[in-house]
Design a protein around this motif. Sequence first.
Motif, PDB file in Angstrom:
ATOM      1  N   ALA A  25     -12.423 -65.140  38.082  1.00  0.00           N
ATOM      2  CA  ALA A  25     -11.995 -65.462  39.445  1.00  0.00           C
ATOM      3  C   ALA A  25     -12.645 -64.521  40.453  1.00  0.00           C
ATOM      4  CB  ALA A  25     -10.476 -65.388  39.543  1.00  0.00           C
ATOM      5  N   ARG A  26     -12.675 -63.249  40.132  1.00  0.00           N
ATOM      6  CA  ARG A  26     -13.297 -62.279  41.037  1.00  0.00           C
ATOM      7  C   ARG A  26     -14.787 -62.545  41.194  1.00  0.00           C
ATOM      8  NH1 ARG A  26     -10.128 -57.339  38.037  1.00  0.00           N
ATOM      9  NH2 ARG A  26      -8.119 -57.531  39.137  1.00  0.00           N
ATOM     10  N   MET A  33      -4.983 -63.933  44.272  1.00  0.00           N
ATOM     11  CA  MET A  33      -4.385 -65.051  43.544  1.00  0.00           C
ATOM     12  C   MET A  33      -2.876 -64.941  43.672  1.00  0.00           C
ATOM     13  SD  MET A  33      -6.871 -64.645  40.228  1.00  0.00           S
ATOM     14  CE  MET A  33      -7.444 -63.031  40.807  1.00  0.00           C
ATOM     15  N   LEU A  34      -2.225 -66.069  43.886  1.00  0.00           N
ATOM     16  CA  LEU A  34      -0.769 -66.095  43.987  1.00  0.00           C
ATOM     17  C   LEU A  34      -0.226 -66.811  42.760  1.00  0.00           C
ATOM     18  CD1 LEU A  34       1.721 -65.426  45.693  1.00  0.00           C
ATOM     19  CD2 LEU A  34       1.447 -67.644  46.823  1.00  0.00           C
ATOM     20  N   THR A  35       0.465 -66.053  41.900  1.00  0.00           N
ATOM     21  CA  THR A  35       1.044 -66.643  40.698  1.00  0.00           C
ATOM     22  C   THR A  35       2.504 -66.987  40.995  1.00  0.00           C
ATOM     23  OG1 THR A  35       1.202 -66.432  38.289  1.00  0.00           O
ATOM     24  CG2 THR A  35       1.698 -64.451  39.581  1.00  0.00           C
ATOM     25  N   LEU A 199      -4.552 -75.730  56.462  1.00  0.00           N
ATOM     26  CA  LEU A 199      -4.908 -76.056  55.082  1.00  0.00           C
ATOM     27  C   LEU A 199      -5.083 -74.799  54.232  1.00  0.00           C
ATOM     28  CD1 LEU A 199      -7.570 -78.887  55.522  1.00  0.00           C
ATOM     29  CD2 LEU A 199      -5.267 -79.154  54.582  1.00  0.00           C
ATOM     30  N   LEU A 200      -4.635 -74.890  52.984  1.00  0.00           N
ATOM     31  CA  LEU A 200      -4.929 -73.908  51.957  1.00  0.00           C
ATOM     32  C   LEU A 200      -5.504 -74.647  50.749  1.00  0.00           C
ATOM     33  CD1 LEU A 200      -2.493 -72.604  53.691  1.00  0.00           C
ATOM     34  CD2 LEU A 200      -2.210 -71.094  51.740  1.00  0.00           C
ATOM     35  N   VAL A 201      -6.072 -73.891  49.805  1.00  0.00           N
ATOM     36  CA  VAL A 201      -6.571 -74.489  48.570  1.00  0.00           C
ATOM     37  C   VAL A 201      -5.941 -73.764  47.385  1.00  0.00           C
ATOM     38  CG1 VAL A 201      -8.733 -75.455  49.402  1.00  0.00           C
ATOM     39  CG2 VAL A 201      -8.643 -73.041  48.746  1.00  0.00           C
ATOM     40  N   GLU A 202      -5.864 -74.478  46.275  1.00  0.00           N
ATOM     41  CA  GLU A 202      -5.201 -73.942  45.089  1.00  0.00           C
ATOM     42  C   GLU A 202      -5.769 -74.608  43.843  1.00  0.00           C
ATOM     43  OE1 GLU A 202      -1.447 -76.196  43.813  1.00  0.00           O
ATOM     44  OE2 GLU A 202      -1.202 -76.071  45.997  1.00  0.00           O
ATOM     45  N   THR A 203      -5.388 -74.039  42.685  1.00  0.00           N
ATOM     46  CA  THR A 203      -5.722 -74.680  41.417  1.00  0.00           C
ATOM     47  C   THR A 203      -4.518 -75.347  40.761  1.00  0.00           C
ATOM     48  OG1 THR A 203      -5.373 -72.611  40.202  1.00  0.00           O
ATOM     49  CG2 THR A 203      -7.643 -73.137  40.897  1.00  0.00           C
ATOM     50  N   ASP A 204      -3.328 -74.751  40.887  1.00  0.00           N
ATOM     51  CA  ASP A 204      -2.171 -75.109  40.061  1.00  0.00           C
ATOM     52  C   ASP A 204      -2.498 -74.877  38.596  1.00  0.00           C
ATOM     53  OD1 ASP A 204       0.470 -75.792  39.647  1.00  0.00           O
ATOM     54  OD2 ASP A 204       0.160 -77.948  39.721  1.00  0.00           O
ATOM     55  N   ALA A 205      -3.419 -73.956  38.343  1.00  0.00           N
ATOM     56  CA  ALA A 205      -3.823 -73.640  36.973  1.00  0.00           C
ATOM     57  C   ALA A 205      -2.604 -73.233  36.137  1.00  0.00           C
ATOM     58  CB  ALA A 205      -4.837 -72.497  36.992  1.00  0.00           C
ATOM     59  N   GLU A 219      -8.387 -72.955  35.811  1.00  0.00           N
ATOM     60  CA  GLU A 219      -8.217 -71.524  36.025  1.00  0.00           C
ATOM     61  C   GLU A 219      -8.618 -71.208  37.460  1.00  0.00           C
ATOM     62  OE1 GLU A 219     -11.800 -68.986  34.492  1.00  0.00           O
ATOM     63  OE2 GLU A 219     -11.199 -70.336  32.859  1.00  0.00           O
ATOM     64  N   PRO A 220      -8.182 -70.053  37.993  1.00  0.00           N
ATOM     65  CA  PRO A 220      -8.410 -69.764  39.415  1.00  0.00           C
ATOM     66  C   PRO A 220      -9.853 -69.865  39.874  1.00  0.00           C
ATOM     67  CG  PRO A 220      -6.745 -68.289  38.567  1.00  0.00           C
ATOM     68  CD  PRO A 220      -7.257 -69.064  37.383  1.00  0.00           C
ATOM     69  N   ALA A 221     -10.828 -69.505  39.045  1.00  0.00           N
ATOM     70  CA  ALA A 221     -12.230 -69.570  39.469  1.00  0.00           C
ATOM     71  C   ALA A 221     -12.635 -70.966  39.895  1.00  0.00           C
ATOM     72  CB  ALA A 221     -13.146 -69.084  38.336  1.00  0.00           C
ATOM     73  N   HIS A 222     -11.962 -71.983  39.360  1.00  0.00           N
ATOM     74  CA  HIS A 222     -12.339 -73.363  39.660  1.00  0.00           C
ATOM     75  C   HIS A 222     -11.939 -73.801  41.066  1.00  0.00           C
ATOM     76  CE1 HIS A 222     -12.250 -74.249  35.045  1.00  0.00           C
ATOM     77  NE2 HIS A 222     -13.300 -73.532  35.415  1.00  0.00           N
ATOM     78  N   VAL A 223     -11.208 -72.959  41.776  1.00  0.00           N
ATOM     79  CA  VAL A 223     -10.809 -73.343  43.131  1.00  0.00           C
ATOM     80  C   VAL A 223     -12.031 -73.517  44.038  1.00  0.00           C
ATOM     81  CG1 VAL A 223     -10.514 -71.065  44.217  1.00  0.00           C
ATOM     82  CG2 VAL A 223      -8.990 -72.946  44.847  1.00  0.00           C
ATOM     83  N   VAL A 224     -13.165 -72.925  43.659  1.00  0.00           N
ATOM     84  CA  VAL A 224     -14.361 -73.069  44.486  1.00  0.00           C
ATOM     85  C   VAL A 224     -14.801 -74.530  44.541  1.00  0.00           C
ATOM     86  CG1 VAL A 224     -15.111 -70.703  44.063  1.00  0.00           C
ATOM     87  CG2 VAL A 224     -15.935 -72.532  42.573  1.00  0.00           C
ATOM     88  N   HIS A 225     -14.557 -75.292  43.487  1.00  0.00           N
ATOM     89  CA  HIS A 225     -14.945 -76.704  43.471  1.00  0.00           C
ATOM     90  C   HIS A 225     -14.030 -77.532  44.368  1.00  0.00           C
ATOM     91  CE1 HIS A 225     -17.858 -76.046  40.242  1.00  0.00           C
ATOM     92  NE2 HIS A 225     -16.965 -75.226  39.724  1.00  0.00           N
TER      93      HIS A 225
END
Length: 270
Positions: A25-26, A33-35, A199-205, A219-225
Amino acid sequence: MLVDSHCHLDFPDFADELDQVVARARLAGLGAMLTIGTHVTRFEPVRALTDRFPDVWCTVGIHPHEAGREPVHDAEALARLAEAPKVVGFGETGLDYFYDHSPRADQERSFRAHLEAARLTGLPVVIHTRDADEDTARLLREEYEKGPFTGLIHCFSGGADLARTALDLGLYLSVSGIITFPKAQNVRDVIATVPLDRLLVETDAPYLAPVPFRGKRNEPAHVVHTAAAVARLKGVPEEAFHQATTDNFFRLFATCVRPAGPAASAASAS
């Protein structure tokens, strides 16, 4: 910098490689990241992650699926739990009529308690809603009449009326990987109308991995997509979209400390 505004790093899906997941993610450019809490009875493992990783923050709450099984918590009890360091909000809470894993009356009781806790503390609330647009909008309006609160509807997949109600009350909408699914045109149509500053973005991973990872563990890294897809939808350069949604996150979750310059680099290296 980007932020994953909703993930579940305490879930067993990540147990064997959590350090690597956070490291990826980093490397992908995430500054925070907000868990998200789903059970008060399992809050301590969620909170402990915020000690382990300086760029991870958390919420405390009861998922609507668990509203009929978790111990009953009123607003004051939730507020006390939120006094723990790095707890920056409540939830996730709300209504889920798709699965109905808990009685709807229990879901509503729990939802109202979380909204009251948000009023009492000024911390935002993370709202889950599925197949419950009308009742979610009604409860939000009823509770807001008792006094203002802040928050967001996470993983937004509702209709235009719910979006309008949320925006009218000053809430934000968070977009998940659903936005990349071919059959999610209705979601894209709604999000296209939402102001960028809400607007915000998230994964819900580990759920809802965006294309090109759909069907795999998220996983959090995928939020870029997801961010890239929404930026295209809004006609905004990706860098500007990253900046806007990051600003929105730290505006909403105001007690979450924003990394800057060397601080951000230090978090990435830790």
